[in-house]
Motif scaffolding. Structure first.
Motif, PDB file in Angstrom:
ATOM      1  N   GLY A   1       1.081  -1.107   0.575  1.00  0.00           N
ATOM      2  CA  GLY A   1       0.026  -0.259   0.209  1.00  0.00           C
ATOM      3  C   GLY A   1       0.466   1.320   0.091  1.00  0.00           C
ATOM      4  O   GLY A   1       0.720   2.212  -0.753  1.00  0.00           O
TER       5      GLY A   1
ATOM      6  N   PHE B   1      -1.866  -1.002  -5.009  1.00  0.00           N
ATOM      7  CA  PHE B   1      -3.573  -2.020  -4.445  1.00  0.00           C
ATOM      8  C   PHE B   1      -3.649  -3.047  -4.782  1.00  0.00           C
ATOM      9  O   PHE B   1      -4.418  -3.756  -4.357  1.00  0.00           O
ATOM     10  CB  PHE B   1      -3.790  -0.107  -4.718  1.00  0.00           C
ATOM     11  CG  PHE B   1      -3.562   0.565  -4.471  1.00  0.00           C
ATOM     12  CD1 PHE B   1      -3.521   0.381  -2.878  1.00  0.00           C
ATOM     13  CD2 PHE B   1      -3.324   2.461  -4.741  1.00  0.00           C
ATOM     14  CE1 PHE B   1      -2.705   2.417  -2.188  1.00  0.00           C
ATOM     15  CE2 PHE B   1      -2.681   2.921  -5.080  1.00  0.00           C
ATOM     16  CZ  PHE B   1      -2.780   3.457  -3.349  1.00  0.00           C
ATOM     17  N   LYS B   2      -3.591  -2.973  -6.422  1.00  0.00           N
ATOM     18  CA  LYS B   2      -3.854  -4.291  -6.594  1.00  0.00           C
ATOM     19  C   LYS B   2      -3.567  -5.873  -5.770  1.00  0.00           C
ATOM     20  O   LYS B   2      -3.894  -6.662  -5.380  1.00  0.00           O
ATOM     21  CB  LYS B   2      -4.363  -4.215  -7.713  1.00  0.00           C
ATOM     22  CG  LYS B   2      -4.882  -3.743  -8.956  1.00  0.00           C
ATOM     23  CD  LYS B   2      -5.083  -3.695 -10.064  1.00  0.00           C
ATOM     24  CE  LYS B   2      -5.697  -3.227 -11.039  1.00  0.00           C
ATOM     25  NZ  LYS B   2      -4.973  -2.759 -12.459  1.00  0.00           N
TER      26      LYS B   2
ATOM     27  N   VAL C   1      -2.410  -5.320  -3.189  1.00  0.00           N
ATOM     28  CA  VAL C   1      -2.819  -5.455  -1.663  1.00  0.00           C
ATOM     29  C   VAL C   1      -4.374  -6.034  -1.728  1.00  0.00           C
ATOM     30  O   VAL C   1      -4.312  -6.936  -0.253  1.00  0.00           O
ATOM     31  CB  VAL C   1      -3.299  -3.923  -1.085  1.00  0.00           C
ATOM     32  CG1 VAL C   1      -4.231  -3.745   0.526  1.00  0.00           C
ATOM     33  CG2 VAL C   1      -1.753  -3.142  -0.592  1.00  0.00           C
TER      34      VAL C   1
ATOM     35  N   SER D   1      -8.175   0.371   2.372  1.00  0.00           N
ATOM     36  CA  SER D   1      -7.715   1.725   1.792  1.00  0.00           C
ATOM     37  C   SER D   1      -7.070   1.472   0.235  1.00  0.00           C
ATOM     38  O   SER D   1      -7.342   2.643  -0.855  1.00  0.00           O
ATOM     39  CB  SER D   1      -6.424   2.209   2.461  1.00  0.00           C
ATOM     40  OG  SER D   1      -5.219   3.602   1.190  1.00  0.00           O
ATOM     41  N   ALA D   2      -7.127   0.798  -0.172  1.00  0.00           N
ATOM     42  CA  ALA D   2      -6.813   0.058  -1.329  1.00  0.00           C
ATOM     43  C   ALA D   2      -7.933  -0.024  -2.520  1.00  0.00           C
ATOM     44  O   ALA D   2      -7.722   0.782  -3.641  1.00  0.00           O
ATOM     45  CB  ALA D   2      -6.241  -1.854  -1.572  1.00  0.00           C
ATOM     46  N   CYS D   3      -8.751  -0.098  -1.692  1.00  0.00           N
ATOM     47  CA  CYS D   3     -10.195  -0.268  -2.908  1.00  0.00           C
ATOM     48  C   CYS D   3     -10.431   1.362  -2.345  1.00  0.00           C
ATOM     49  O   CYS D   3     -11.212   1.546  -4.061  1.00  0.00           O
ATOM     50  CB  CYS D   3     -11.286  -0.775  -2.152  1.00  0.00           C
ATOM     51  SG  CYS D   3     -11.296  -2.481  -1.366  1.00  0.00           S
TER      52      CYS D   3
ATOM     53  N   HIS E   1      -8.225   3.843  -3.208  1.00  0.00           N
ATOM     54  CA  HIS E   1      -6.974   4.015  -4.288  1.00  0.00           C
ATOM     55  C   HIS E   1      -7.637   3.471  -5.743  1.00  0.00           C
ATOM     56  O   HIS E   1      -7.373   4.300  -6.602  1.00  0.00           O
ATOM     57  CB  HIS E   1      -6.113   3.847  -4.413  1.00  0.00           C
ATOM     58  CG  HIS E   1      -5.886   4.923  -3.226  1.00  0.00           C
ATOM     59  ND1 HIS E   1      -5.668   4.499  -2.124  1.00  0.00           N
ATOM     60  CD2 HIS E   1      -4.847   6.090  -3.459  1.00  0.00           C
ATOM     61  CE1 HIS E   1      -5.482   5.441  -0.947  1.00  0.00           C
ATOM     62  NE2 HIS E   1      -4.883   6.175  -2.054  1.00  0.00           N
ATOM     63  N   THR E   2      -8.325   2.570  -5.527  1.00  0.00           N
ATOM     64  CA  THR E   2      -8.749   1.408  -6.955  1.00  0.00           C
ATOM     65  C   THR E   2     -10.195   1.319  -7.941  1.00  0.00           C
ATOM     66  O   THR E   2     -10.053   0.982  -8.682  1.00  0.00           O
ATOM     67  CB  THR E   2      -8.084  -0.162  -7.043  1.00  0.00           C
ATOM     68  OG1 THR E   2      -8.959  -0.832  -6.200  1.00  0.00           O
ATOM     69  CG2 THR E   2      -6.672  -0.251  -6.843  1.00  0.00           C
TER      70      THR E   2
END
Length: 494
Positions: free
Chosen positions: A316, A321-322, A324, A348-350, A352-353
């Motif tokens: 992250g 992010f993918k 993650v 948080s990764a979701c 950003h993606t």
């Protein structure tokens, strides 16, 4: 007198009352077991008082040190009043430090630091001899209560009595100042103590890392090498934290090589591996961190949640992010229960993606599937997720629900990170009205947060509200606030 083990204290109280003490042999082991069971049940004082009376009748109260300390601890846990404990102190031998040290240690072990400090004060007031055990226990209790001034008085007593020559007391002093966030004083103690060991150095090194005093930490590492102090796994982990804080990959690789040469079965030591993954992640070498992470899979060890979250945060932090989300799913397949930090990374990764549905699903599964209560940081990530997807109204609904719950509980509404996320979303879509409201709520919680002023100023500029920008700058000037100046550093190798 016979008795059976049972978690219900009331089970054996009638037995004690009805059985005749004259017909059965009472032993200190039986009373010790009863007191231990009384401590575990933690319901009321009735059981402890019954045992106290029996101890007085049988005479064990005056002959058994273990039972005496058990009884004092039981009164402390149930009654929560100092006076009930100090009355029992008067029945103890005022010349023998052994029972007092045992009582001190028990109070510290069971999370009763104020009772420990009262015990130490009673000892000092009645001129009982103070040794390394009592001083170390008192310093530990002072650190738990963050009573810096009391700890400094103990430090003065240590200096006057000559116990500073003890490496144990010196280490306890360093640990006290580190836990009290007075790292400068802990460094002075380290310089003053005549005999240093690795434990003392590790405590100071950990304090430097917590305070982000990276340069001082590097200097301490050189000092340790100069005075020939051995390094253990805790030292190596602290050094890796310093390397991560300074992003000094060259030194980090040297430490990694040192670990390979010195630590047997390194793939089984998840403590060190987590520090290595974190170091490589903060230095931008995620692939190297993944190689370290996979060592456990290839070896005989088991990857715990700390190692998983270290790898999640490494991905992250570097914008992958993918990876993650994929790693979080891999963790679920291996039946490792995620914690709050893991959920924070994947939500948080979701965000950003753009995986809105998946991020909401992860958020809801925290409480539904794992029994974890979402904190303010998780709500901030959810709000940021909805805002980035342009769902500003849904984000406000989340905030309204959270506000109503916190208002009913008597807590402050939201957090700066939550209102900041909403403010940034309002800036992106040009919603001045709700942006001003979010900024006002954030500044109520943190009036000197310059970042809120900057984002609000950008919102005004985007909408052409130049007069409002001028007023905002005047307000910052009146409050003595200035925008933080950015800086960067590079590592020069010779």
């Amino acid at each position: 007198m016979g008795f059976k083990r049972n978690s219900n204290t009331g089970f054996w109280l009638p037995m004690l009352k009805t059985e005749s003490l004259g017909q059965h042999t009472c032993t200190s082991e039986i009373f010790s077991q009863l007191l231990n069971q009384s401590l575990r049940s933690c319901k009321n004082l009735r059981s402890t008082k019954t045992l106290h009376a029996l101890l007085l009748r049988t005479g064990f109260f005056f002959t058994s040190l273990s039972l005496h300390t058990h009884l004092i601890l039981s009164y402390a846990k149930f009654h929560k009043k100092i006076i009930s404990v100090t009355n029992l102190f008067k029945c103890m031998d005022a010349t023998d430090p052994l029972p007092w040290n045992a009582t001190l240690a028990r109070f510290c072990h069971h999370g009763l630091p104020f009772f420990a400090l009262e015990t130490f004060f009673f000892m000092h007031r009645n001129s009982l001899p103070l040794d390394t055990y009592s001083l170390c226990s008192c310093l530990s209790a002072s650190a738990s209560t963050t009573m810096v001034q009391f700890g400094k008085q103990v430090h003065a007593q240590v200096f006057k009595s000559g116990w500073l020559a003890s490496v144990y007391v010196g280490g306890a002093l360093i640990d006290f100042y580190v836990k009290s966030s007075v790292v400068g004083d802990s460094a002075k103690v380290f310089d003053e103590i005549p005999f240093k060991n690795t434990i003392c150095a590790n405590a100071l090194l950990s304090g430097y890392a917590d305070a982000k005093e990276w340069r001082n930490a590097l200097e301490l590492i050189r000092v340790m090498d100069g005075v020939h102090l051995n390094t253990d796994r805790f030292t190596l982990s602290a050094i890796l934290r310093v390397c991560a804080g300074l992003s000094t990959i060259a030194l980090g690789r040297q430490v990694h090589g040192n670990i390979i040469r010195r630590v047997e079965y390194m793939e089984n030591d998840v403590f060190l591996l987590s520090s290595l993954v974190e170091m490589y992640g903060k230095c931008g070498l995620v692939d190297q961190g993944r190689l370290v992470f996979d060592l456990v899979k290839n070896g005989k060890g088991k990857r715990d949640i700390v190692l998983w979250t270290s790898m999640l945060n490494a991905y992250g932090r570097n914008g992958q992010f993918k990876e993650v989300i994929q790693l979080f799913d891999d963790m679920s397949e291996e039946r490792v229960q995620p914690d709050e930090i893991a959920f924070l990374a994947v939500i948080s990764a979701c965000s950003h993606t753009g995986n809105v549905d998946r991020g909401v699903q992860y958020f809801e599964s925290m409480s539904k599937d794992f029994g974890l209560l979402p904190q303010a940081e998780h709500h901030a990530c959810l709000v940021d997720l909805l805002c980035r997807a342009g769902q500003l109204e849904q984000a406000w609904e989340v905030m309204s629900e959270m506000q109503s719950r916190e208002d009913s509980a008597g807590r402050s509404s939201g957090s700066v990170s939550l209102w900041g996320a909403l403010l940034r979303a309002c800036e992106a879509c040009g919603n001045v009205e709700k942006g001003k409201l979010a900024a006002e709520r954030a500044l109520i919680l943190e009036p000197e947060n310059v970042g809120i002023y900057v984002v609000l100023s950008n919102l005004y500029a985007k909408c052409g509200l130049w007069d409002e920008i001028g007023g905002l700058r005047e307000l910052m000037k009146e409050r003595g606030l200035k925008k933080d100046v950015g800086c960067s550093c590079i590592d020069l190798t010779r």
